[in-house]
Design an enzyme around this catalytic site. Structure first.
Site, short mmCIF file in Angstrom:
data_model
loop_
_atom_site.label_atom_id
_atom_site.label_comp_id
_atom_site.label_asym_id
_atom_site.label_seq_id
_atom_site.Cartn_x
_atom_site.Cartn_y
_atom_site.Cartn_z
N SER A 1 0.86 -1.19 0.00
CA SER A 1 0.00 0.00 0.00
C SER A 1 0.89 1.23 0.00
O SER A 1 1.98 1.21 0.60
CB SER A 1 -0.87 0.02 1.26
OG SER A 1 -1.48 1.30 1.41
N TYR B 1 -1.39 -0.70 10.24
CA TYR B 1 -1.54 -1.05 8.81
C TYR B 1 -0.27 -0.66 8.06
O TYR B 1 0.28 -1.46 7.27
CB TYR B 1 -2.77 -0.32 8.25
CG TYR B 1 -3.09 -0.63 6.81
CD1 TYR B 1 -3.59 -1.88 6.42
CD2 TYR B 1 -2.90 0.32 5.81
CE1 TYR B 1 -3.89 -2.16 5.10
CE2 TYR B 1 -3.20 0.06 4.48
CZ TYR B 1 -3.69 -1.19 4.14
OH TYR B 1 -3.98 -1.47 2.82
N1 LIG Z 1 -8.74 -0.76 -1.45
C1 LIG Z 1 -7.71 0.07 -1.25
O1 LIG Z 1 -7.87 1.31 -1.26
C2 LIG Z 1 -6.34 -0.48 -1.04
C3 LIG Z 1 -5.27 0.41 -1.13
C4 LIG Z 1 -3.97 -0.07 -0.95
C5 LIG Z 1 -3.76 -1.40 -0.70
N2 LIG Z 1 -4.82 -2.24 -0.62
C6 LIG Z 1 -4.51 -3.65 -0.36
O2 LIG Z 1 -5.03 -4.44 -1.41
C7 LIG Z 1 -5.35 -5.75 -0.94
C8 LIG Z 1 -6.79 -6.07 -1.31
O3 LIG Z 1 -7.63 -5.10 -0.68
P1 LIG Z 1 -9.15 -4.86 -1.13
O4 LIG Z 1 -9.37 -3.40 -1.10
O5 LIG Z 1 -9.48 -5.64 -2.32
O6 LIG Z 1 -9.88 -5.46 0.17
P2 LIG Z 1 -11.31 -6.16 0.34
O7 LIG Z 1 -12.25 -5.64 -0.67
O8 LIG Z 1 -11.64 -6.03 1.79
O9 LIG Z 1 -10.99 -7.71 -0.01
C9 LIG Z 1 -10.10 -8.38 0.83
C10 LIG Z 1 -9.82 -9.77 0.29
O10 LIG Z 1 -8.89 -10.39 1.19
C11 LIG Z 1 -9.47 -11.58 1.67
N3 LIG Z 1 -9.08 -11.85 3.06
C12 LIG Z 1 -9.18 -11.04 4.13
N4 LIG Z 1 -8.76 -11.68 5.24
C13 LIG Z 1 -8.40 -12.93 4.83
C14 LIG Z 1 -7.90 -14.07 5.50
N5 LIG Z 1 -7.68 -14.07 6.82
N6 LIG Z 1 -7.64 -15.17 4.77
C15 LIG Z 1 -7.87 -15.21 3.44
N7 LIG Z 1 -8.35 -14.16 2.75
C16 LIG Z 1 -8.61 -13.03 3.45
C17 LIG Z 1 -10.95 -11.39 1.58
O11 LIG Z 1 -11.56 -12.68 1.57
P3 LIG Z 1 -13.04 -12.91 2.19
O12 LIG Z 1 -13.96 -12.34 1.18
O13 LIG Z 1 -13.20 -14.37 2.31
O14 LIG Z 1 -13.09 -12.17 3.47
C18 LIG Z 1 -11.06 -10.62 0.26
O15 LIG Z 1 -11.00 -11.49 -0.84
C19 LIG Z 1 -5.07 -5.72 0.57
O16 LIG Z 1 -3.80 -6.25 0.83
C20 LIG Z 1 -5.11 -4.24 0.90
O17 LIG Z 1 -4.37 -3.95 2.06
C21 LIG Z 1 -6.10 -1.82 -0.79
#
Ligand SMILES: NC(=O)c1ccc[n+]([C@@H]2O[C@H](COP(=O)([O-])OP(=O)(O)OC[C@H]3O[C@@H](n4cnc5c(N)ncnc54)[C@H](OP(=O)(O)O)[C@@H]3O)[C@@H](O)[C@H]2O)c1
Length: 247
Positions: A142, A156
């Site tokens: 991130s 985080y």
């Molecule tokens: N969205 C942003 O603005 C942003 C910005 C920078 C970085 N990121 C990073 O990008 C990545 C994806 O984020 P996102 O925004 O797509 O988040 P999200 O919409 O909350 O999706 C999270 C994903 O991770 C899975 N997950 C969470 N806990 C888990 C666990 N204990 N074991 C297995 N799977 C797990 C969830 O599975 P379930 O559906 O089964 O819970 C879901 O598929 C993360 O690493 C996040 O930190 C996001």
């Protein structure tokens, strides 16, 4: 879409929703066989597998709790045994608890560190037993590893800075095997974690040169490039895709 990942086997952790689902679809569209892991959203993961199948791709979904290091290792082994190898690992699963330091309890801390950081170590160490020449390890970090423009992001940020350091160290070790290791650092991306109309949008959007959030598909395009043959000389890098958040 070109089939530059034909014959490759990819694992995308946390591929049921959000950025991970976008990455899984893109890698499958480029010809890879994709295994997605999830923890809670079995329905969403199965829907994704069906969608990929219906478009002529190959995908499977596995319930693997990234908070459990032994389960992460077992998941990697299962995919390697089923498909004979793993070419691409995308460490994407992540959780964010945004709270001031005096409100972060042990449980929040452990969850963020185990899912965002420890799982990346376990999965990467395990996958290297099954990865050959041309292998790719890509971790979704991130921009908050480098800039935290809001209060409540300390733990985080700790986890995301950790994976960027791990990437650099590991890239040094596996370069001679023809394997690259990189971190992709998204800025705000419209997902359940950070919806474009959610509580962070009001102060985040003015910080973006683009004036808008990114999409999972935009991040997926970069990941697919890093996973492909054109990126063989790109390793140990931290690549921001953040709409100018850190500009
Ligand atoms: N969205 C942003 O603005 C942003 C910005 C920078 C970085 N990121 C990073 O990008 C990545 C994806 O984020 P996102 O925004 O797509 O988040 P999200 O919409 O909350 O999706 C999270 C994903 O991770 C899975 N997950 C969470 N806990 C888990 C666990 N204990 N074991 C297995 N799977 C797990 C969830 O599975 P379930 O559906 O089964 O819970 C879901 O598929 C993360 O690493 C996040 O930190 C996001």
């Amino acid at each position: 879409m070109g089939q530059q990942l034909a014959g490759k086997v990819a694992i995308v952790t946390g591929g049921s929703r959000g950025i991970g689902a976008g990455i899984a679809k893109r890698l499958a569209a480029q010809g890879a066989t994709v295994a997605v892991t999830y923890q809670a959203s079995a329905d969403r993961a199965e829907e994704l597998v069906k969608e990929i199948d219906s478009q002529g791709g190959q995908a499977v979904a596995l319930r693997v709790d990234s908070a459990d290091g032994a389960a992460v290792r077992a998941g990697i082994t299962e995919v390697a045994q089923r498909f004979g190898k793993v070419d691409i690992l995308v460490n994407n699963a992540g959780v964010a608890v945004v709270a001031p330091i005096d409100q972060i309890d042990e449980r929040h801390y452990e969850r963020m560190v185990s899912v965002n950081l420890h799982a990346v170590f376990h999965a990467s160490q395990e996958v290297l037993k099954h990865m050959g020449e041309g292998g790719r390890i890509i971790t979704i970090g991130s921009v908050n590893a480098d800039r935290v423009h809001f209060p409540g992001g300390s733990v985080y940020a700790l986890t995301k800075a950790g994976v960027a350091g791990f990437t650099r160290g590991l890239a040094r070790e596996v370069g001679s095997r023809g394997i690259t290791v990189n971190t992709v650092q998204p800025g705000p991306v419209d997902t359940d974690m950070n919806p474009a109309d959610g509580p962070f949008a009001a102060y985040t959007v003015p910080l973006l040169a683009t004036g808008r959030y990114g999409t999972p598909d935009e991040v997926a395009g970069l990941v697919a490039y890093l996973a492909g043959p054109d990126a063989a000389y790109l390793t140990g890098a931290t690549v921001n895709i953040d709409g100018g958040y850190t500009a």
